[in-house]
Design a protein around this motif. Sequence first.
Motif, short mmCIF file in Angstrom:
data_model
loop_
_atom_site.label_atom_id
_atom_site.label_comp_id
_atom_site.label_asym_id
_atom_site.label_seq_id
_atom_site.Cartn_x
_atom_site.Cartn_y
_atom_site.Cartn_z
N TYR A 188 49.09 27.82 0.75
CA TYR A 188 49.56 28.78 -0.73
C TYR A 188 50.03 27.30 -2.16
O TYR A 188 50.94 26.19 -0.77
CB TYR A 188 50.46 29.38 -1.13
CG TYR A 188 50.79 29.78 -2.46
CD1 TYR A 188 49.63 29.59 -3.51
CD2 TYR A 188 51.19 30.63 -3.39
CE1 TYR A 188 49.12 30.57 -4.27
CE2 TYR A 188 52.03 30.64 -4.56
CZ TYR A 188 50.99 30.95 -4.97
OH TYR A 188 50.72 31.63 -6.21
N VAL A 189 49.67 26.30 -2.57
CA VAL A 189 49.72 25.62 -3.48
C VAL A 189 50.84 25.80 -4.88
O VAL A 189 49.34 26.46 -5.76
CB VAL A 189 48.43 24.41 -3.67
CG1 VAL A 189 49.13 23.21 -4.33
CG2 VAL A 189 48.21 24.13 -2.67
N ILE A 190 51.69 25.84 -4.82
CA ILE A 190 52.50 25.84 -6.28
C ILE A 190 53.26 24.52 -6.83
O ILE A 190 53.12 23.69 -6.35
CB ILE A 190 54.07 26.75 -5.47
CG1 ILE A 190 53.49 27.84 -4.43
CG2 ILE A 190 55.06 26.97 -6.67
CD1 ILE A 190 54.79 28.73 -3.83
N THR A 191 52.70 24.90 -8.05
CA THR A 191 52.97 24.44 -9.64
C THR A 191 53.97 24.53 -10.55
O THR A 191 54.32 23.81 -11.13
CB THR A 191 52.07 24.25 -10.10
OG1 THR A 191 50.50 23.68 -9.27
CG2 THR A 191 52.14 22.63 -11.07
N GLU A 192 54.42 26.61 -10.35
CA GLU A 192 55.21 26.91 -10.97
C GLU A 192 56.34 28.33 -10.72
O GLU A 192 56.33 28.10 -9.53
CB GLU A 192 54.24 27.96 -11.70
CG GLU A 192 53.06 27.35 -12.48
CD GLU A 192 52.97 26.61 -13.92
OE1 GLU A 192 54.35 26.80 -14.63
OE2 GLU A 192 52.34 25.61 -14.32
N LYS A 193 57.60 27.07 -11.15
CA LYS A 193 59.13 28.52 -10.23
C LYS A 193 58.63 29.57 -9.55
O LYS A 193 58.85 30.24 -8.98
CB LYS A 193 60.04 28.78 -11.45
CG LYS A 193 60.51 26.56 -11.23
CD LYS A 193 61.34 26.62 -10.42
CE LYS A 193 63.24 26.13 -10.19
NZ LYS A 193 62.78 26.15 -8.57
N ASP A 194 57.79 30.53 -10.79
CA ASP A 194 57.20 31.89 -10.68
C ASP A 194 56.67 32.36 -9.14
O ASP A 194 56.33 33.44 -8.70
CB ASP A 194 56.67 32.74 -11.80
CG ASP A 194 55.63 32.24 -12.52
OD1 ASP A 194 54.76 31.38 -11.29
OD2 ASP A 194 55.46 33.02 -13.09
N GLN A 195 55.42 31.18 -8.77
CA GLN A 195 54.78 31.23 -8.00
C GLN A 195 55.71 31.21 -6.10
O GLN A 195 55.16 32.09 -5.39
CB GLN A 195 53.91 30.56 -7.43
CG GLN A 195 52.72 30.20 -9.32
CD GLN A 195 52.23 29.42 -9.14
OE1 GLN A 195 52.43 28.59 -8.89
NE2 GLN A 195 51.30 29.46 -10.30
N LEU A 196 57.02 30.97 -6.35
CA LEU A 196 57.06 31.14 -5.33
C LEU A 196 58.04 32.45 -4.67
O LEU A 196 57.71 32.65 -3.50
CB LEU A 196 58.99 30.44 -5.23
CG LEU A 196 59.06 29.25 -5.85
CD1 LEU A 196 59.92 28.30 -6.12
CD2 LEU A 196 58.72 27.95 -4.14
N ALA A 197 58.20 32.89 -5.27
CA ALA A 197 58.19 34.68 -5.00
C ALA A 197 57.05 34.97 -4.59
O ALA A 197 57.05 36.15 -3.53
CB ALA A 197 58.49 35.77 -6.57
N PHE A 198 55.94 34.61 -4.16
CA PHE A 198 54.69 35.47 -3.62
C PHE A 198 54.91 34.80 -1.80
O PHE A 198 54.33 35.44 -1.48
CB PHE A 198 53.17 34.57 -3.87
CG PHE A 198 52.72 34.94 -5.02
CD1 PHE A 198 52.21 36.85 -4.90
CD2 PHE A 198 52.40 34.63 -6.73
CE1 PHE A 198 52.07 37.46 -6.20
CE2 PHE A 198 52.77 35.00 -7.16
CZ PHE A 198 51.90 36.85 -7.16
N LEU A 199 55.48 33.84 -2.02
CA LEU A 199 55.23 33.08 -0.40
C LEU A 199 56.26 34.37 0.52
O LEU A 199 57.81 34.75 0.19
CB LEU A 199 56.78 31.68 -0.43
CG LEU A 199 56.09 31.04 -0.75
CD1 LEU A 199 56.32 29.19 -0.55
CD2 LEU A 199 54.15 30.39 -0.31
#
Length: 149
Positions: free
Chosen positions: A66-77
């Motif tokens: 999962y390639v993450i560029t936005e802080k809020d996407q970290l919650a998915f990990l």
Amino acid sequence: GFIMVIGIIGESCTGKSTLAKALASRINAEVISGKDYIRMSKNESEAASLFRQKLATAVHGNSIIYVITEKDQLAFLPDQSVRIVITADLETIQERFAQRMHGNLPAPVKMMLERKHGCFDHEPCDLHLKSETLDIDQECNQILSLLGQ
């Protein structure tokens, strides 16, 4: 057990996608970037929960990067993910972004890049890479050993 979700985290133009592609070809993983998961459903919150489920059920041989560029996407990990953070100097990011836009960096884009700069610098991770010295082959080997492969 094996870790099946790898988060590659960083600002724009730091080399995340390049690393993700190279790694995916070695471990037979699916690469999902940013908000790609929205395509999983017409309803965004449903798409998000389907994506969480997909990440939670990723199995050996079917890893997800999962390639993450936005802080809020970290919650998915999921908790047991391997987290790789790639950082770069602001100059490097601006230069690469300008190349993407055929040599022109509009002021709003420049401001957005400045505002986001450094947002992942202190993100807890298993591996912290510097974009300027990224050696794709070497980093892939390093990640494979983190994954116990």
